[in-house]
Design an enzyme around this catalytic site. Sequence first.
Site, PDB file in Angstrom:
ATOM      1  N   CYS A 169      18.011  36.812  37.217  1.00  0.00           N
ATOM      2  CA  CYS A 169      17.493  35.975  38.564  1.00  0.00           C
ATOM      3  C   CYS A 169      15.951  36.032  38.470  1.00  0.00           C
ATOM      4  O   CYS A 169      15.261  37.097  38.373  1.00  0.00           O
ATOM      5  CB  CYS A 169      18.335  36.116  39.751  1.00  0.00           C
ATOM      6  N   HIS A 222      52.555  52.535  54.874  1.00  0.00           N
ATOM      7  CA  HIS A 222      52.557  53.926  54.133  1.00  0.00           C
ATOM      8  C   HIS A 222      51.646  55.008  55.128  1.00  0.00           C
ATOM      9  O   HIS A 222      50.993  54.521  55.977  1.00  0.00           O
ATOM     10  CB  HIS A 222      51.829  53.638  52.694  1.00  0.00           C
TER      11      HIS A 222
END
Length: 756
Positions: free
Chosen positions: A4, A672
């Site tokens: 970039c 859980h």
Amino acid sequence: MTACPTGIAHTYMAAEKLTQTARSLGHEIKVETQGSIGAENVLSDNDVRDADGVIIAADKDVDRSRFVGKKVLAVGVAEGIRHPEQLIERVQSAPVYGGEPGDGAGGGAAAASGGGGTGGGKERSVAYKALMNGVSYMIPFVVVGGLLIAISLAVGGHPTPEGLKIAPGSFWEDVNNIGTIGFQLMVPILSGYIAYAIGDRPALVPGMIGGWIATHGELYGMKDASAGFIGGIVTGFLAGYLVVWIKKVKVPRFAQPIMPIIVIPIVATTALGLFFVYVLGKPISWVFTHLTGWLSGMTGTSAIVLGAILGLMIAFDMGGPVNKTAFLFGSGLIASGNQTVMGMCAAAIPVMPLGQGLATLIRRHLYSEQEREIGMAALFMGLFGISEGAIPFAAARPAQVIPANMLGGAVAGALAGMAGVADAVPHGGPIVAVLGAVDGVPMFFVAVVIGAVVTALATVALVDVAERRKSGARAGTGGGAEVMAGADAVVTVGGASLAVAEPVTEPVVAGPVAAGPVAAGVGAGAGAEAAAGGASRTAVAVAPVPGATAAPGQGSDGEAVETDGAEIDGNDVSGDGQGADADGDGDSDSDSDSDSDSDDSAPSVEVLSGYLTEQTVKTQLDADGKEAAIREMAELAAGTGKVADVDELVRVALAREAQGTTGLGEEIAIPHAKTDAVTAPVVGFARSADGIDWGSLDGTLAKLVFMISVPEAAAGDEHLRILALLSRKLMDADFRARLQGAEDKTAILRVLGEIH
């Protein structure tokens, strides 16, 4: 290969996304990054030779000469972040790059416009890439020059009626002079590398010399003025395309070797230099001088408007072309003595990452655990003026985040413009103020803070509205709920990411993936889960199956029963809330009597290594709320004798829910707990006919509920293995439908027995 213009964030984010996605799809990949510190993980000749295809995700010019004879797909760097999976698929059918005469280190115009796939028009234009190439090379010169000048003035300067002055002959005057050289080289470098990106090496010299001429007005009769960076941009493009044109001239074979070294540079430099001196210099200088004077004279309302516009542009695409246009405008004016425009940009640059990070702290429940971690990283990036830190949020929720970013950026830019904040270096964020490059530090920080707060408040408001609208709909848009805080690995379940606490050496891919909507709550750079902004998911659509719920006056097996409290197959039909396992031992009299005939037909295979048994299955939950459901399932697990403390198990499970919902959406929940309240791993399964509000981001009610409970010592491997097995099977729509429609425990266990 990723690159970039600034080489700070986009380069590495694209590389990470491509690497993660390729590995999850079973492909080998090597990514060369051309960032601000140079090329890293460079592709060797062997790498290129063995590659099946080459993806170039870059917004600046890169060398393609290495890839002749390979399938090449060239796109913008943002595509590598947003749609990595699509790029990997498309490169397999990309055209073979054959090279063009004159291709070289810079790639040239021919390389930029032809040869290799263009990604369906996604690749940036030659002009844009050339301009960004020049900017990427210019920035270090402006940064070094600006910081040296700022430091020398801050430390060695003394106030005078004309401003800070440095004592002649002092050490700090030498430092200031070195910084000034950096500024003087800025425009020639910009011009030279614009030309280089278009015409390759032969264009570098005419581009740089043309840029030098542009900044020295005395060469074309403008003693006290120059064409500035605008003139440098013009000379860069003229030099590049002039060289491309000269290359097309047919010359004798004996003259070809000296063309790129002697003939082309001399002819192009002479022609361009004279043309600028006699034709272009004065008009461009006049335009630049009046533009600079107009901007310098801006005060009050006009400065506020300009600051707001620049702030909007900076915030719109966070490092993209619109952002870079505003950035170039501000940084290009620094050398001309106008630092207030860069001051407006500098105030807006950190607002997006700071605002998004702040939003994750203000309304934590709107964000997954992973997004909150990304938010902390965004805060850090914002302090150093890296606007790309907000990209993961914009990719996941563009309709909410981008408007909020633009609002905050406009506010920050307007405040900085109103206060006349100045910035001597082409960068933003608190770091430039700390280093002494900002004039008007108090108002600079006021602008940044107010802009960030506006962005954060606007974001949480818009996200909250969107989530409320979504909560009433059952349309599957990907769960995206993150579960298990502090996780190091991810299992993908129907577009939702289920984090696990131990590292995974190989990604767990739950079935095929297909392009789909962005999963809410999934950010970029997030491990091995589906990437935001280009997220791929397979919907887990659980279709209600006729007969899954017992009708009044019928048992789960469809036979007529009495409704005075009798229980058939462990289902409570009395309405008193007491099921067959209400006593906690998992063996009610009704089970013993009613199921005696079905014991022989019970499945012989182990379900999840024996962790899920007939004792831990319930055909219908009595609970109608999440907390009650977790307690009911904990009591169900206690019937196995593996739960030492039911209350503690419930407490840990609810504490986990407080960190972030375990409702994955698509009518699935997997609560859980990791606690020594259980002596061995145990998994429970239950269904809810009406569904339970589990806080799923897609608004669906949980009807299929698995509860996993493991002791601390077994938390790592067992959690991972159980989640992997469940995730793979839950991707099977037929499996879910049969699980939903199973009539009794025996039938449920028979279906669950397919998990292996």
